[in-house]
Write a protein that holds these residues in place. Structure first.
Motif, PDB file in Angstrom:
ATOM      1  N   THR A   1      60.620  16.086 150.363  1.00 15.60           N
ATOM      2  CA  THR A   1      60.497  14.600 150.733  1.00 15.60           C
ATOM      3  C   THR A   1      61.297  14.194 151.741  1.00 15.60           C
ATOM      4  O   THR A   1      62.099  14.977 152.319  1.00 15.60           O
ATOM      5  N   ASN A   2      60.209  13.117 153.080  1.00 15.39           N
ATOM      6  CA  ASN A   2      61.150  13.262 154.647  1.00 15.39           C
ATOM      7  C   ASN A   2      61.787  12.537 154.519  1.00 15.39           C
ATOM      8  O   ASN A   2      62.353  11.733 154.460  1.00 15.39           O
ATOM      9  N   GLN A   3      62.789  13.346 155.013  1.00 17.04           N
ATOM     10  CA  GLN A   3      64.271  12.912 155.102  1.00 17.04           C
ATOM     11  C   GLN A   3      64.386  11.550 156.184  1.00 17.04           C
ATOM     12  O   GLN A   3      65.842  10.351 156.093  1.00 17.04           O
ATOM     13  N   THR A   4      63.516  11.113 157.049  1.00 11.14           N
ATOM     14  CA  THR A   4      63.478  10.601 157.789  1.00 11.14           C
ATOM     15  C   THR A   4      62.719   9.202 157.326  1.00 11.14           C
ATOM     16  O   THR A   4      62.077   8.031 157.420  1.00 11.14           O
ATOM     17  N   ASP A   5      62.658   9.523 155.702  1.00 15.95           N
ATOM     18  CA  ASP A   5      61.710   7.641 155.028  1.00 15.95           C
ATOM     19  C   ASP A   5      62.701   6.858 155.621  1.00 15.95           C
ATOM     20  O   ASP A   5      63.925   6.472 155.700  1.00 15.95           O
ATOM     21  N   GLU A   6      62.230   5.584 156.431  1.00 16.73           N
ATOM     22  CA  GLU A   6      62.550   4.697 156.901  1.00 16.73           C
ATOM     23  C   GLU A   6      63.286   3.809 155.421  1.00 16.73           C
ATOM     24  O   GLU A   6      63.999   2.733 155.226  1.00 16.73           O
ATOM     25  N   ARG A   7      62.763   4.079 154.121  1.00 15.15           N
ATOM     26  CA  ARG A   7      63.384   3.129 153.204  1.00 15.15           C
ATOM     27  C   ARG A   7      65.082   4.035 152.588  1.00 15.15           C
ATOM     28  O   ARG A   7      65.925   3.217 152.235  1.00 15.15           O
ATOM     29  N   LEU A   8      64.601   5.754 152.796  1.00 18.21           N
ATOM     30  CA  LEU A   8      65.698   6.006 152.567  1.00 18.21           C
ATOM     31  C   LEU A   8      67.622   5.167 153.334  1.00 18.21           C
ATOM     32  O   LEU A   8      68.697   5.042 152.095  1.00 18.21           O
TER      33      LEU A   8
ATOM     34  N   ILE B   1      61.397   3.688 145.988  1.00 13.92           N
ATOM     35  CA  ILE B   1      61.606   4.470 146.602  1.00 13.92           C
ATOM     36  C   ILE B   1      61.220   5.173 145.385  1.00 13.92           C
ATOM     37  O   ILE B   1      60.929   6.722 145.007  1.00 13.92           O
TER      38      ILE B   1
ATOM     39  N   LEU C   1      59.169   8.360 145.495  1.00 16.56           N
ATOM     40  CA  LEU C   1      60.198  10.036 146.036  1.00 16.56           C
ATOM     41  C   LEU C   1      60.956  10.416 145.165  1.00 16.56           C
ATOM     42  O   LEU C   1      62.048  11.685 145.061  1.00 16.56           O
TER      43      LEU C   1
END
Length: 117
Positions: free
Chosen positions: A41-48, A102, A105
């Motif tokens: 998973t992209n750790q820079t996803d703006e939802r995280l 999310i 994800l």
């Protein structure tokens, strides 16, 4: 996920300005969210950051709700001006809504194998 993105959101959700003492809760929330994510998973996803801040806020309200249960006034009654249970319910709802955002994800840890006949 970057704690510098999550801390302002935690301030917004919790209403706390002095968050230095809550840094361990925020860091734990980051680890908690990371452990729920699918591999790659992209750790820079703006939802995280929103999810991590909502988890930190949920943990914070768990602590304060438990503390409020034993916060008595000099007259022996619980102070009605601070309703920890209501804040806890709101924090839980907020966290659940951000978790739903999310779901694509998250690992699917709900599978259970019962058998074949």
């Amino acid at each position: 996920m970057d704690i510098t993105q999550i801390t302002p959101l935690f301030i917004l959700f919790s209403g706390q300005n002095d968050v230095e003492i809550y840094t361990p809760i925020i860091q734990n929330a980051i680890r908690e969210v990371q452990s729920m994510l699918k591999v790659g998973t992209n750790q820079t996803d703006e939802r995280l950051p929103f999810v991590a801040a909502s988890v930190a806020n949920y943990r914070y309200t768990q602590i304060t709700a438990a503390r409020d249960k034993i916060a008595y006034t000099p007259a022996g009654k619980i102070d009605e001006t601070h309703n920890g249970i209501q804040q806890f319910d709101f924090a839980k709802s907020l966290m659940e809504q951000y978790m739903c955002s999310i779901k694509d994800l998250l690992k699917d840890d709900c599978f259970s194998f019962t058998g074949i006949s």
